[in-house]
Design a protein around this motif. Structure first.
Motif, PDB file in Angstrom:
ATOM      1  N   ILE A  57       1.699 -67.083 -36.789  1.00 52.00           N
ATOM      2  CA  ILE A  57       1.706 -65.806 -36.088  1.00 52.00           C
ATOM      3  C   ILE A  57       2.690 -65.903 -34.920  1.00 52.00           C
ATOM      4  CG2 ILE A  57       0.311 -63.949 -35.128  1.00 52.00           C
ATOM      5  CD1 ILE A  57      -2.124 -65.349 -36.461  1.00 52.00           C
ATOM      6  N   ASN A  58       3.906 -66.284 -35.278  1.00 49.56           N
ATOM      7  CA  ASN A  58       4.968 -66.494 -34.300  1.00 49.56           C
ATOM      8  C   ASN A  58       6.195 -65.723 -34.762  1.00 49.56           C
ATOM      9  OD1 ASN A  58       6.570 -67.560 -32.279  1.00 49.56           O
ATOM     10  ND2 ASN A  58       6.139 -69.692 -32.783  1.00 49.56           N
ATOM     11  N   SER A  59       7.051 -65.379 -33.840  1.00 49.53           N
ATOM     12  CA  SER A  59       8.291 -64.714 -34.227  1.00 49.53           C
ATOM     13  C   SER A  59       9.220 -65.731 -34.874  1.00 49.53           C
ATOM     14  CB  SER A  59       8.968 -64.098 -33.008  1.00 49.53           C
ATOM     15  OG  SER A  59       9.453 -65.116 -32.155  1.00 49.53           O
ATOM     16  N   LYS A  60      10.121 -65.242 -35.702  1.00 49.42           N
ATOM     17  CA  LYS A  60      11.088 -66.142 -36.335  1.00 49.42           C
ATOM     18  C   LYS A  60      11.973 -66.809 -35.287  1.00 49.42           C
ATOM     19  CE  LYS A  60      11.028 -63.688 -40.679  1.00 49.42           C
ATOM     20  NZ  LYS A  60      11.722 -62.800 -41.590  1.00 49.42           N
ATOM     21  N   ASP A 129     -17.248 -65.899 -36.641  1.00 47.73           N
ATOM     22  CA  ASP A 129     -17.384 -64.655 -37.414  1.00 47.73           C
ATOM     23  C   ASP A 129     -16.626 -63.509 -36.754  1.00 47.73           C
ATOM     24  OD1 ASP A 129     -19.008 -66.006 -39.200  1.00 47.73           O
ATOM     25  OD2 ASP A 129     -20.888 -65.160 -38.413  1.00 47.73           O
ATOM     26  N   GLY A 130     -16.829 -63.328 -35.469  1.00 48.44           N
ATOM     27  CA  GLY A 130     -16.215 -62.210 -34.770  1.00 48.44           C
ATOM     28  C   GLY A 130     -14.700 -62.311 -34.717  1.00 48.44           C
ATOM     29  N   LEU A 131     -14.184 -63.450 -34.289  1.00 51.17           N
ATOM     30  CA  LEU A 131     -12.732 -63.603 -34.196  1.00 51.17           C
ATOM     31  C   LEU A 131     -12.088 -63.657 -35.582  1.00 51.17           C
ATOM     32  CD1 LEU A 131     -12.376 -66.040 -31.177  1.00 51.17           C
ATOM     33  CD2 LEU A 131     -12.090 -63.550 -31.224  1.00 51.17           C
ATOM     34  N   GLY A 132     -12.811 -64.210 -36.552  1.00 55.23           N
ATOM     35  CA  GLY A 132     -12.312 -64.206 -37.926  1.00 55.23           C
ATOM     36  C   GLY A 132     -12.125 -62.785 -38.441  1.00 55.23           C
ATOM     37  N   GLU A 133     -13.066 -61.923 -38.128  1.00 55.77           N
ATOM     38  CA  GLU A 133     -12.973 -60.520 -38.548  1.00 55.77           C
ATOM     39  C   GLU A 133     -11.821 -59.817 -37.851  1.00 55.77           C
ATOM     40  OE1 GLU A 133     -13.759 -56.941 -40.522  1.00 55.77           O
ATOM     41  OE2 GLU A 133     -14.271 -59.022 -40.976  1.00 55.77           O
ATOM     42  N   VAL A 134     -11.651 -60.063 -36.572  1.00 56.56           N
ATOM     43  CA  VAL A 134     -10.530 -59.458 -35.840  1.00 56.56           C
ATOM     44  C   VAL A 134      -9.208 -59.893 -36.477  1.00 56.56           C
ATOM     45  CG1 VAL A 134      -9.286 -59.445 -33.630  1.00 56.56           C
ATOM     46  CG2 VAL A 134     -11.782 -59.222 -33.660  1.00 56.56           C
ATOM     47  N   GLY A 135      -9.055 -61.183 -36.718  1.00 57.85           N
ATOM     48  CA  GLY A 135      -7.827 -61.689 -37.328  1.00 57.85           C
ATOM     49  C   GLY A 135      -7.591 -61.124 -38.714  1.00 57.85           C
ATOM     50  N   ARG A 136      -8.648 -61.045 -39.520  1.00 60.22           N
ATOM     51  CA  ARG A 136      -8.527 -60.503 -40.881  1.00 60.22           C
ATOM     52  C   ARG A 136      -8.039 -59.064 -40.850  1.00 60.22           C
ATOM     53  NH1 ARG A 136     -10.858 -57.256 -44.083  1.00 60.22           N
ATOM     54  NH2 ARG A 136     -12.650 -56.807 -42.762  1.00 60.22           N
ATOM     55  N   ARG A 137      -8.639 -58.258 -40.001  1.00 62.68           N
ATOM     56  CA  ARG A 137      -8.246 -56.840 -39.934  1.00 62.68           C
ATOM     57  C   ARG A 137      -6.810 -56.667 -39.442  1.00 62.68           C
ATOM     58  NH1 ARG A 137     -13.245 -52.983 -38.176  1.00 62.68           N
ATOM     59  NH2 ARG A 137     -14.780 -53.896 -39.593  1.00 62.68           N
ATOM     60  N   LEU A 138      -6.429 -57.441 -38.454  1.00 61.59           N
ATOM     61  CA  LEU A 138      -5.060 -57.327 -37.950  1.00 61.59           C
ATOM     62  C   LEU A 138      -4.034 -57.783 -38.985  1.00 61.59           C
ATOM     63  CD1 LEU A 138      -5.591 -58.423 -34.247  1.00 61.59           C
ATOM     64  CD2 LEU A 138      -5.004 -56.135 -35.076  1.00 61.59           C
ATOM     65  N   ARG A 139      -4.355 -58.841 -39.732  1.00 59.06           N
ATOM     66  CA  ARG A 139      -3.444 -59.291 -40.790  1.00 59.06           C
ATOM     67  C   ARG A 139      -3.320 -58.212 -41.874  1.00 59.06           C
ATOM     68  NH1 ARG A 139      -5.423 -64.173 -39.290  1.00 59.06           N
ATOM     69  NH2 ARG A 139      -7.159 -64.228 -40.699  1.00 59.06           N
ATOM     70  N   GLU A 140      -4.442 -57.574 -42.214  1.00 55.34           N
ATOM     71  CA  GLU A 140      -4.399 -56.486 -43.206  1.00 55.34           C
ATOM     72  C   GLU A 140      -3.530 -55.333 -42.753  1.00 55.34           C
ATOM     73  OE1 GLU A 140      -8.354 -55.122 -44.047  1.00 55.34           O
ATOM     74  OE2 GLU A 140      -8.802 -56.831 -45.359  1.00 55.34           O
ATOM     75  N   GLN A 141      -3.531 -55.075 -41.461  1.00 53.73           N
ATOM     76  CA  GLN A 141      -2.733 -53.979 -40.913  1.00 53.73           C
ATOM     77  C   GLN A 141      -1.269 -54.390 -40.711  1.00 53.73           C
ATOM     78  OE1 GLN A 141      -4.705 -52.975 -37.258  1.00 53.73           O
ATOM     79  NE2 GLN A 141      -6.557 -52.268 -38.273  1.00 53.73           N
ATOM     80  N   GLY A 142      -0.996 -55.668 -40.932  1.00 55.12           N
ATOM     81  CA  GLY A 142       0.381 -56.136 -40.788  1.00 55.12           C
ATOM     82  C   GLY A 142       0.792 -56.335 -39.346  1.00 55.12           C
ATOM     83  N   ALA A 143      -0.176 -56.524 -38.467  1.00 56.21           N
ATOM     84  CA  ALA A 143       0.153 -56.714 -37.036  1.00 56.21           C
ATOM     85  C   ALA A 143       0.714 -58.099 -36.791  1.00 56.21           C
ATOM     86  CB  ALA A 143      -1.102 -56.518 -36.190  1.00 56.21           C
TER      87      ALA A 143
END
Length: 143
Positions: A57-60, A129-143
């Motif tokens: 989750i880093n810039s190129k 659980d909580g942070l895993g869900e936050v990360g999952r949703r953000l990855r799905e949104q392409g953030a």
């Protein structure tokens, strides 16, 4: 607000402490350590730069800077992708693997000290659980 403030303070303090420990004990930044971990776990100890950047989750450009510094230190090397002229792989060197093996025990001990051993098993489960869900949703949104 309490959760947000706690998250901001704890994440900044934990990251600062981990970075400090890695610099003092192994001469690595926290992002460099994470690069070594991901390369060590990869098949043939190499990953395409784009895949590595996405996983971190880093810039190129941020990854390119870190890889350049690590290449100068002999911890990684780059190689061209034979099937894609634009593709570049980051490859873990023997020296990089040795540095990771040297750094890992202190890093793990510090993670335990500042996070794992501070929380109850129930709190760790809730955090995961909580942070895993936050990360999952953000990855799905392409953030």
């Amino acid at each position: 607000m309490r959760a947000w403030s706690g998250f901001l303070a704890a994440s900044a303090l934990v990251n600062r402490r981990l970075d400090q420990q890695l610099k003092e004990d192994a001469g690595l930044s926290h992002p460099q350590y994470e690069i070594l971990v991901r390369l060590a776990a990869a098949p043939d100890r190499e990953l395409r730069m784009t895949e590595l950047a996405n996983g971190l989750i880093n810039s190129k450009s941020g990854l390119t800077y870190q890889i350049t510094q690590m290449e100068k230190a002999g911890l990684v090397r780059r190689r061209s992708c034979p099937s894609d002229v634009r593709g570049v792989f980051a490859v873990l060197t023997g020296a990089g693997l040795a540095r990771l093996e040297e750094a890992a025990p202190g890093h793990v001990a510090t993670v335990r000290e500042v996070l794992v051993d501070v929380l109850t098993p129930e709190q760790l489960d809730a955090l995961a659980d909580g942070l895993g869900e936050v990360g999952r949703r953000l990855r799905e949104q392409g953030a």
